[in-house]
Every structure is written in structure tokens, then in C-alpha cells.
Design an enzyme around this catalytic site. Structure first.
Site, PDB file in Angstrom:
ATOM      1  N   CYS A 179     -30.116 -20.799 -10.450  1.00 54.40           N
ATOM      2  CA  CYS A 179     -30.402 -19.957  -9.286  1.00 54.40           C
ATOM      3  C   CYS A 179     -31.305 -18.775  -9.593  1.00 54.40           C
ATOM      4  CB  CYS A 179     -29.098 -19.433  -8.716  1.00 54.40           C
ATOM      5  SG  CYS A 179     -28.215 -18.468  -9.948  1.00 54.40           S
ATOM      6  N   CYS A 209     -22.044 -20.625 -11.788  1.00 50.93           N
ATOM      7  CA  CYS A 209     -22.121 -19.166 -11.826  1.00 50.93           C
ATOM      8  C   CYS A 209     -21.338 -18.607 -13.007  1.00 50.93           C
ATOM      9  CB  CYS A 209     -21.566 -18.568 -10.540  1.00 50.93           C
ATOM     10  SG  CYS A 209     -22.275 -19.293  -9.069  1.00 50.93           S
TER      11      CYS A 209
HETATM   12 FE1  FES Z   1     -26.481 -17.599  -9.139  1.00 46.01          FE
HETATM   13 FE2  FES Z   1     -23.974 -17.727  -8.631  1.00 46.01          FE
HETATM   14  S1  FES Z   1     -25.555 -18.375  -7.331  1.00 46.01           S
HETATM   15  S2  FES Z   1     -24.883 -17.103 -10.448  1.00 46.01           S
END
Ligand code: FES
Length: 122
Positions: free
Chosen positions: A33, A102
Site C-alpha cells: 500500500c 498491515c
Molecule cells: Fe497500508 Fe494498512 S493499508 S499498512
């Protein structure tokens, strides 16, 4: 859904911030992400005396950082190196499966800060 513990650490994260004269700094980015996590540690007598973090990321990443910081505080360097991402998820009473990625940053950032400290000491 998120566990009570995740919500608590997200709403009231422990040890947020920066240590200006840190003995070790570790920064990692999540390839999934693009979120970023930085850990700062202060070491005394081989123990993590203080730890702070800055996380630019989702709520789960913030909860993970907060839990890692609590787990690391007071531990010896060797003990802190044994903290795993899986252990952190367990301590948070789990994460939803789509948010498991995450948790990848937390222990990695801590370990990187410790390695940075060990490098500097040489
Ligand atoms: Fe990036 Fe959780 S969406 S660490």
C-alpha cells in the site's frame, strides 16, 4: 471486524513521536500500500529504554506500531529481536485477513532500528 484491542491502540496509540537523539532508527515501507513506519529506539545497558514511532498508514498499521512499541519497551536487544509480526497480531487479538499485510511493517521496523543501533556501535 477489528478487535477491541486494535481499536484501543488505534484510538490511543502508545509511544507516538520521535526521539531526537535516537540510538537507532528503522524505517520500512509496505510494498502493498505504500504506507510508511519509522521506529526510534534509545538503548541503555543492552535494554530498550525508550521507543517511539511515526506511522503514516492505516488504522491497523497504527495499532500494530503501538503494540510493537509496548512489546519492545524494557526488553533486551536479543528479546526485542525475537518479536515477530505474528506475535504482534496475536497480542492485538487478531486482524481481519485483508488487513494482515498491515502487520508486516511493525516488527520489521523495530528490527531495523536495532540493526541500525548495532551498526552504529561498531
Ligand atoms: Fe497500508 Fe494498512 S493499508 S499498512
Amino acid at each position: 471486524m477489528y478487535s477491541k484491542k486494535v481499536m484501543d491502540h488505534f484510538m490511543h496509540p502508545r509511544n507516538v513521536g520521535e526521539i531526537k537523539d535516537a540510538d537507532g532508527i528503522g524505517e520500512v515501507g509496505n510494498p502493498v500500500c505504500g504506507d510508511l513506519m519509522t521506529f526510534y529506539i534509545k538503548v541503555e545497558n543492552n535494554k530498550i529504554k525508550d521507543v517511539k514511532f511515526k506511522t503514516f498508514g492505516c488504522g491497523a498499521a497504527i495499532a500494530v506500531s503501538s503494540m510493537v512499541s509496548e512489546l519492545a519497551k524494557g526488553k533486551t536487544i536479543e528479546e526485542a529481536m525475537k518479536v515477530t509480526n505474528k506475535m504482534v497480531v496475536g497480542k492485538l487479538d487478531g486482524l481481519p485477513s485483508q488487513k494482515l499485510h498491515c502487520s508486516n511493517l511493525g516488527a520489521d521496523a523495530l528490527h531495523k532500528a536495532i540493526k541500525n543501533y548495532l551498526e552504529k556501535k561498531k
